[in-house]
Design an enzyme around this catalytic site. Structure first.
Site, PDB file in Angstrom:
ATOM      1  N   SER A 107      17.719 -16.112  -3.029  1.00  8.54           N
ATOM      2  CA  SER A 107      16.710 -16.014  -4.080  1.00  8.54           C
ATOM      3  C   SER A 107      15.843 -14.770  -3.857  1.00  8.54           C
ATOM      4  CB  SER A 107      15.862 -17.270  -4.046  1.00  8.54           C
ATOM      5  OG  SER A 107      14.913 -17.181  -5.046  1.00  8.54           O
ATOM      6  N   GLY A 108      15.671 -14.002  -4.886  1.00 14.03           N
ATOM      7  CA  GLY A 108      14.827 -12.807  -4.793  1.00 14.03           C
ATOM      8  C   GLY A 108      15.571 -11.579  -4.315  1.00 14.03           C
ATOM      9  N   THR A 112      19.693 -11.439 -10.539  1.00 16.19           N
ATOM     10  CA  THR A 112      19.480 -11.456 -11.987  1.00 16.19           C
ATOM     11  C   THR A 112      19.304 -10.040 -12.507  1.00 16.19           C
ATOM     12  OG1 THR A 112      18.478 -13.596 -11.694  1.00 16.19           O
ATOM     13  CG2 THR A 112      18.088 -12.516 -13.782  1.00 16.19           C
ATOM     14  N   ASN A 157      10.347 -15.419  -5.162  1.00 12.30           N
ATOM     15  CA  ASN A 157      10.599 -14.543  -6.299  1.00 12.30           C
ATOM     16  C   ASN A 157       9.709 -15.003  -7.458  1.00 12.30           C
ATOM     17  OD1 ASN A 157      11.617 -13.076  -8.402  1.00 12.30           O
ATOM     18  ND2 ASN A 157      13.759 -13.651  -8.076  1.00 12.30           N
ATOM     19  N   SER A 160      12.190 -16.373 -10.435  1.00 12.64           N
ATOM     20  CA  SER A 160      13.394 -16.882  -9.805  1.00 12.64           C
ATOM     21  C   SER A 160      14.191 -17.734 -10.796  1.00 12.64           C
ATOM     22  CB  SER A 160      12.985 -17.718  -8.603  1.00 12.64           C
ATOM     23  OG  SER A 160      14.122 -18.252  -8.004  1.00 12.64           O
ATOM     24  N   SER A 161      15.503 -17.459 -10.886  1.00 12.20           N
ATOM     25  CA  SER A 161      16.329 -18.277 -11.779  1.00 12.20           C
ATOM     26  C   SER A 161      16.555 -19.618 -11.095  1.00 12.20           C
ATOM     27  CB  SER A 161      17.675 -17.614 -12.023  1.00 12.20           C
ATOM     28  OG  SER A 161      17.557 -16.227 -11.983  1.00 12.20           O
ATOM     29  N   GLY A 387      22.417 -17.970  -4.312  1.00 10.47           N
ATOM     30  CA  GLY A 387      23.179 -17.647  -3.102  1.00 10.47           C
ATOM     31  C   GLY A 387      23.040 -18.738  -2.063  1.00 10.47           C
ATOM     32  N   GLU A 389      21.814 -20.901   0.759  1.00 10.77           N
ATOM     33  CA  GLU A 389      20.411 -21.168   1.102  1.00 10.77           C
ATOM     34  C   GLU A 389      20.322 -21.912   2.413  1.00 10.77           C
ATOM     35  OE1 GLU A 389      18.475 -23.138  -2.140  1.00 10.77           O
ATOM     36  OE2 GLU A 389      18.220 -21.288  -3.261  1.00 10.77           O
TER      37      GLU A 389
HETATM   38  N1  LIG Z   1      17.355  -2.873  -8.617  1.00 11.15           N
HETATM   39  C1  LIG Z   1      16.092  -3.234  -8.611  1.00 11.15           C
HETATM   40  N2  LIG Z   1      15.147  -2.315  -8.861  1.00 11.15           N
HETATM   41  C2  LIG Z   1      13.857  -2.675  -8.843  1.00 11.15           C
HETATM   42  N3  LIG Z   1      13.405  -3.915  -8.607  1.00 11.15           N
HETATM   43  C3  LIG Z   1      14.302  -4.883  -8.364  1.00 11.15           C
HETATM   44  C4  LIG Z   1      15.685  -4.587  -8.372  1.00 11.15           C
HETATM   45  N4  LIG Z   1      16.307  -5.743  -8.098  1.00 11.15           N
HETATM   46  C5  LIG Z   1      15.371  -6.686  -7.931  1.00 11.15           C
HETATM   47  N5  LIG Z   1      14.158  -6.193  -8.106  1.00 11.15           N
HETATM   48  C6  LIG Z   1      12.859  -6.898  -7.985  1.00 11.15           C
HETATM   49  O1  LIG Z   1      13.050  -8.116  -7.310  1.00 11.15           O
HETATM   50  C7  LIG Z   1      12.674  -9.229  -8.097  1.00 11.15           C
HETATM   51  C8  LIG Z   1      13.645 -10.369  -7.891  1.00 11.15           C
HETATM   52  O2  LIG Z   1      14.892 -10.056  -8.446  1.00 11.15           O
HETATM   53  P1  LIG Z   1      15.823 -11.160  -9.116  1.00 11.15           P
HETATM   54  O3  LIG Z   1      16.962 -10.443  -9.700  1.00 11.15           O
HETATM   55  O4  LIG Z   1      15.070 -12.030 -10.008  1.00 11.15           O
HETATM   56  O5  LIG Z   1      16.268 -11.991  -7.875  1.00 11.15           O
HETATM   57  P2  LIG Z   1      17.301 -13.191  -7.823  1.00 11.15           P
HETATM   58  O6  LIG Z   1      17.848 -13.350  -9.189  1.00 11.15           O
HETATM   59  O7  LIG Z   1      18.299 -12.755  -6.828  1.00 11.15           O
HETATM   60  O8  LIG Z   1      16.524 -14.349  -7.363  1.00 11.15           O
HETATM   61  C9  LIG Z   1      12.702  -8.736  -9.504  1.00 11.15           C
HETATM   62  O9  LIG Z   1      11.755  -9.412 -10.278  1.00 11.15           O
HETATM   63  C10 LIG Z   1      12.338  -7.264  -9.336  1.00 11.15           C
HETATM   64  O10 LIG Z   1      10.949  -7.127  -9.253  1.00 11.15           O
HETATM   65 MG   LIG Z   2      17.802 -14.881 -10.401  1.00 12.54          MG
END
Ligand SMILES: Nc1ncnc2c1ncn2[C@@H]1O[C@H](COP(=O)(O)OP(=O)(O)O)[C@@H](O)[C@H]1O
Ligand SMILES: [Mg+2]
Length: 1078
Positions: A107-108, A112, A157, A160-161, A387, A389
């Site tokens: 997560s984070g 996404t 996050n 977070s999804s 992913g 956990e």
């Molecule tokens: N390529 C990137 N460039 C800039 N910021 C990113 C990038 N990837 C992730 N982030 C930052 O990290 C945060 C978490 O990403 P997210 O995709 O929601 O995580 P996950 O889906 O893996 O839990 C996003 O809100 C963003 O602020």
């Molecule tokens: Mg996500």
């Protein structure tokens, strides 16, 4: 010329982990760190992309970047997610291979975000056109909707999804998008009713409360205040960097674009509101006669509002929170719910309501975005799933999630190896077997239909009798004890009996990515996911159509006594389908790693990254990749890159690229076992060999660079010199021209000066001559004039006289006088003696004459005027003149008399028969006859009397009878007294001792006083025998009345009666006459 770049250019660390030398966890992480510090967040393991979350926005997602990566080979440019997306899209479009992009990470870690970058890249490079753009827009806009309902702020996050998402994007044969299908996995619904500290409920609740209009909120019976709702955690209600209100507008807009109807949106919001209301229901116990407690709703207001919102009958729902009906075979048994059960029911309902709404949303979106054609489609799937956990406290959810990741790892290994194998076969290279860890055994431990953990759990849940988490663990302990990846304190495996890191209520599984300890608490409950049938039936009775759809099992017509499938079962099934789906596709991997736990840019925590590298199995990944040949490259780019290392191939190789590479490698004496020639690629077994080539290339490039520099510098100096030379000629030419120009201008201006001097001198000379000629002519004229003058004077001298001046003077004066008199004649004033006008004098020296003429003219004019008078008129004027002399400026009455003609006889004494006798009595001619008023001596009152004046005497007679009252010879009259004022009083004073004096003086009054006195005075003046009568004009005089002398005094003042004169006897000595002031 297009510059061919390579992944190997300007590398920070190594761009592809396969090339790392030596390969160890430390070098691996060091490489990641080095790249991360230089903002290189993407690194490859072969075709797998490792993505580090930068936690800051990098300028690497611009439209220019999209163009840069578009249609380029995977290893051509530095690692980027776009390279992977481009590779996937192109092989989908050009080679007709369905693709899937598998994004994993904790997560984070940026899964996404990565999925969004992939989708936006594909959207940017795939076809264009109105229809296509609409599809793209709908696909992209499905994200905000799902994020609002399925994402939440967690400690890891902010966005977070909380669900797994797999999206198939469908393309036509040209590669234009047609539509898509979204599948969702395991929404974390427990979040609806309870959130860990520092976390929030799903975004939509906060977005609705902060972003909806007052009107909408009122319709939904909601309050803007978060604190009013039990289900909303308050410690992080607002999140930095998240604008809930703005997001709400975005979500509404996105829903509209995706194709939600207005009433659908309304229904969805009503359901969200209903969940909030549900959270506010509270229960209290009520004792029943059977000794059990039954729960009752404390405050029914929220229930009422919720029922109104959803159109449910309140009593039905109220009953569903108090009773539970259990149906078995033919029986129906109703039991009461205690307070704890009621709360459980409430939360179960809220969770179900929300998770079913979410699934409905996904289906609804699918309906909108599904492809319209039935023709064959190419598919690109994007999987954004939670992913692996490992928490301190792992529960059912982690178990399920980790199971899913095991499955993904399994297909990853299978597919990677298969891909590797296929490539070798394709390229015609001998296949060498690769050793790797196969996690199928772990998958089996979990999902085996007979004795897998999930099957065990289901069995336990369905078993009659008391079922608890402990009984489940017992069961596991007996069934799985022998399994080499299962660990438990109670298991038969004596190894763990004394393992204190393993509590009694836990079991541990050795996942491919590490050991995870699961606490069994809640497993049974969560797997059961029980919702009392009464509640679903109550929901089904709702008027709102959406809620009816969400609870189909509540339909009494379809009562199904079978238990609904358990959560574990459902998940296993959907994972199964997903895996099947993925296996048919070409996989592309994005492995997301988060560098720190603080959501901070620039921090790289080794231990955290190491942990992720381990459980993501990245080292495994590298090893698998390196098992065969570490590096491969097509012949053309390989030759292009290294051709400078051998004389035969440099600078141009004429012939097939493969032969060129062979010559090259032979020339460099690379051992034969280090490489293999494929059909289109050269395979290099060891990274060392590649680095050897690279090093050689670098050195050679340096030499080449020196050569190029040398030639360039020579060329540059030469061209510079030529340029200087050319410039010098130009400058010299310009300078010469300039100098000549200057010289010419000097000569020209000198010529002009000389010219002007000469011209001036000539002109002056001419002028001098002309002037001299003119003077000569003038002299001649003057001389001749003088000469003539002398001649003429000499001839005419005899005609002059000496007194011509006086004559002229006299003549002039005469002329002036003439003119003066003629002028005077013309401007003569009128003949009226009173005309005072006289013309102005024309000459100063005539001043005296002019005044004299005026005087003379006036006298003459008066004489003329007088000459016109008759004798009678003359006498009248004489009388008037006398009156003037007597009274003018002395008596105020005088001015009024000037205009009156002195008639003399006012009573017509001769004609009036009444006075005939009186007339006959008077001997002389009557000079004046008038009526006067005789003032009574005693009281001052007046009595009328006729007053006659003759040359010799004056007579006073009665007015009526004409009888003579007194006759006084004028000789007896000594003087007359009158006042200065406008009255008509006069006193006739008699000489003392005369006969008339016996009676005393007369005091009379007449308006014609002036005429009377003037006439009286003139008689004296004309007769020689008498003295003139004295006339006193004074405001105070004495009058003799018989013996007394009385003073008559005139005062100014307004008498009381009218304007007339009033006379009053004041005392013996004073008679006062008051005369009105003028
Ligand atoms: N390529 C990137 N460039 C800039 N910021 C990113 C990038 N990837 C992730 N982030 C930052 O990290 C945060 C978490 O990403 P997210 O995709 O929601 O995580 P996950 O889906 O893996 O839990 C996003 O809100 C963003 O602020
Ligand atoms: Mg996500």
């Amino acid at each position: 010329m297009e510059v061919k770049t390579s992944l190997l250019d300007n590398m920070i660390g190594v761009g592809d982990m396969v090339l790392i030398e030596p390969l160890s966890e430390d070098t691996f992480i060091e490489n990641l760190r080095k790249r991360f510090d230089h903002n290189e967040i993407y690194t490859y393991i072969g075709s797998v992309v490792i993505s580090m979350n930068p936690y800051k926005s990098l300028p690497i997602y611009t439209a220019e970047k999209v163009e840069e990566y578009r249609n380029r080979n995977f290893y051509e440019l530095s690692p980027h997610i776009y390279a992977l997306a481009d590779e996937a899209y192109r092989s989908l479009r050009d080679q007709d291979k369905d693709q899937c992009i598998l994004i994993t990470g904790e997560s984070g870690a940026g899964k996404t975000e990565a999925s969004k970058f992939v989708m936006s890249y594909v959207a940017a490079v795939c076809g264009k056109g109105q229809e296509v753009n609409k599809v793209k827009e709908q696909l992209l806009q499905s994200n905000p909707v799902l994020e609002a309902f399925g994402n939440a702020k967690t400690v890891r996050n902010d966005n977070s999804s909380r669900f797994g998402k797999y999206m198939d994007i469908e393309f036509d044969f040209k590669g234009d998008p047609l539509g898509g299908v979204i599948s969702n996995y395991l929404l974390e619904k427990s979040r609806v009713v309870k959130q860990p500290r520092g976390e929030r409920n799903f975004h939509i609740f906060y977005q609705l409360l902060s972003g909806a209009s007052d009107d909408t909120l009122q319709k939904l019976k909601l309050d803007r205040d978060f604190s009013k709702y039990n289900y909303l955690s308050l410690d992080s209600a607002t999140v930095n960097g998240l604008d809930d209100a703005a997001s709400f507008r975005t979500v509404r807009n996105a829903m509209q674009i995706v194709g939600f109807m207005e009433d659908e949106v309304q229904s969805v919001l009503e359901l969200v509101a209903a969940v909030l209301k549900l959270g506010n229901l509270e229960f209290k116990p009520e004792s029943r006669c059977n000794g059990f407690d039954e729960s009752r709703i404390k405050d029914k207001n929220d229930l009422k509002e919720m029922c109104e919102l959803l159109g449910i009958e309140q009593s039905v729902l109220e009953r569903a929170f108090s009773y539970r009906t259990v149906e078995a075979k033919m029986e129906k048994v109703s039991t009461t719910l205690n307070v704890a059960q009621a709360y459980y029911a409430r939360d179960a309902l809220a969770k179900n309501l929300y998770s079913r709404l979410f699934s409905w949303l996904v289906n609804r979106i699918n309906e909108s975005i599904k492809a319209q054609t039935k023709s064959r489609k190419k598919v690109m799937g994007v999987l954004d799933i939670y992913g692996f956990e490992i928490f301190e406290d792992n529960s059912f959810e982690q178990f399920i999630i980790n199971y899913c990741n095991e499955k993904l790892q399994q297909i990853f290994i299978e597919l990677t190896l298969r891909e590797e194998q296929e490539e070798y076969i394709r390229e015609g290279i001998e296949w060498t077997n690769i050793e790797y860890f196969n996690n199928a055994i772990i998958c089996d431990l979990i999902e085996n239909n007979k004795n897998g953990i999930l099957a065990m759990l289901d069995e336990e849940c369905l078993r009659p009798g008391t079922v608890t988490d402990e009984t489940f663990l017992d069961k596991l302990n007996t069934v799985c004890a022998e399994h080499q990846h299962f660990e438990s304190r109670q298991s038969k495996n004596s190894k763990f009996l004394t393992d204190h890191s393993l509590p009694h209520n836990c079991f541990r599984i050795q996942h491919y990515a590490g050991k995870v300890l699961y606490r069994v608490e809640g497993f049974v409950d969560k797997n059961n996911d029980l919702l009392y049938r009464d509640l679903s039936q109550a929901m089904y009775k709702a008027n709102q159509s959406l809620i009816k759809i969400l609870f189909p099992e509540g339909n009494p017509a379809k009562v199904n006594l079978k238990r609904p499938p358990t959560a574990g079962f459902q998940f296993r099934a959907s994972v199964g389908t997903l895996m099947k789906n993925l296996l048919t596709k070409n996989p592309n991997y994005i492995r997301c790693i988060k560098p720190n736990d603080k959501k901070a840019a620039h921090i790289f925590t080794d231990s955290l990254v190491c942990h992720q590298v381990r459980y993501l199995g990245l080292m495994e990944n590298v090893r698998v990749r390196r098992a065969g040949y570490a590096f491969r490259q097509a012949y053309e780019p390989c030759l292009e890159r290294y051709k400078m290392l051998c004389k035969q191939t440099w600078p141009h190789w004429k012939g097939p690229a493969r032969e060129g590479v062979e010559v090259l490698l032979k020339n460099l004496q690379v051992p034969a076992e280090e490489f293999a020639y494929g059909r289109s690629k050269i395979f290099i077994r060891n990274p060392r060999t590649l680095f050897f080539l690279e090093e050689k290339r670098r050195q050679c490039l340096e030499d080449l660079a020196t050569l190029i520099q040398k030639i360039y510098r020579g060329w540059k100096s030469r061209t510079h010199f030529l340029l200087l030379k050319k410039s010098q000629v130009v400058v010299a030419a310009w300078y010469r021209r300039f100098a000549q120009q200057k010289k010419y201008q000097n000569i020209r201006s000198s010529a002009l000066v000389v010219q002007s001097f000469i011209r001036g001198w000539k002109a002056r000379k001419l002028l001098r001559e002309l002037k001299h000629k003119k003077r000569c002519e003038e002299a001649v004229t003057t001389i001749s004039a003088y000469w003539h003058g002398t001649q003429v004077r000499r001839d005419y001298r005899k005609f002059f006289r000496a007194n011509a001046g006086k004559k002229i003077y006299d003549f002039t004066i005469q002329r002036i006088m003439q003119k003066y008199f003629i002028g005077l004649k013309k401007t003569m004033p009128s003949m009226s003696p009173v005309d005072k006008s006289w013309p102005a004098r024309p000459y100063g020296f005539l001043d005296g004459t002019h005044q004299e003429l005026r005087r003379v003219f006036h006298l003459w004019r008066c004489k003329k005027y007088r000459g016109q008078f008759t004798e009678e008129k003359k006498a009248t004027y004489e009388e008037k003149l006398a009156a003037s002399e007597l009274f003018k400026d002395k008596k105020a009455l005088y001015p009024s008399s000037v205009g009156q003609p002195f008639k003399g006889d006012y009573v017509e004494i001769t004609k009036n028969p009444k006075y005939q006798k009186l007339n006959s009595l008077v001997e002389d001619k009557v000079l004046l006859a008038d009526v006067v008023s005789k003032i009574n001596r005693a009281n001052g009152k007046g009595a009328p009397r006729i007053f006659l004046l003759t040359k010799k005497s004056l007579v006073l007679a009665d007015q009526k009878t004409g009888q003579v009252k007194a006759s006084v010879p004028l000789l007896d009259l000594s003087s007359v007294s009158v006042s200065t004022q406008s009255d008509g009083f006069f006193a006739l004073k008699l000489k003392e001792g005369s006969t008339s004096a016996a009676k005393g003086d007369f005091l009379l009054s007449s308006d014609r006083l002036i005429e009377i006195i003037t006439k009286l005075h003139r008689i004296g003046a004309t007769s020689a025998d008498r003295n003139q009568i004295n006339i006193d004009i004074s405001d105070e005089f004495l009058v003799q009345f018989k013996q007394d002398k009385v003073c008559v005094k005139f005062i100014q003042g307004t008498p009381k009666n009218g304007n007339g004169v009033a006379c009053k006897r004041k005392n013996n000595r004073l008679l006062e006459v008051s005369v009105p002031s003028p």
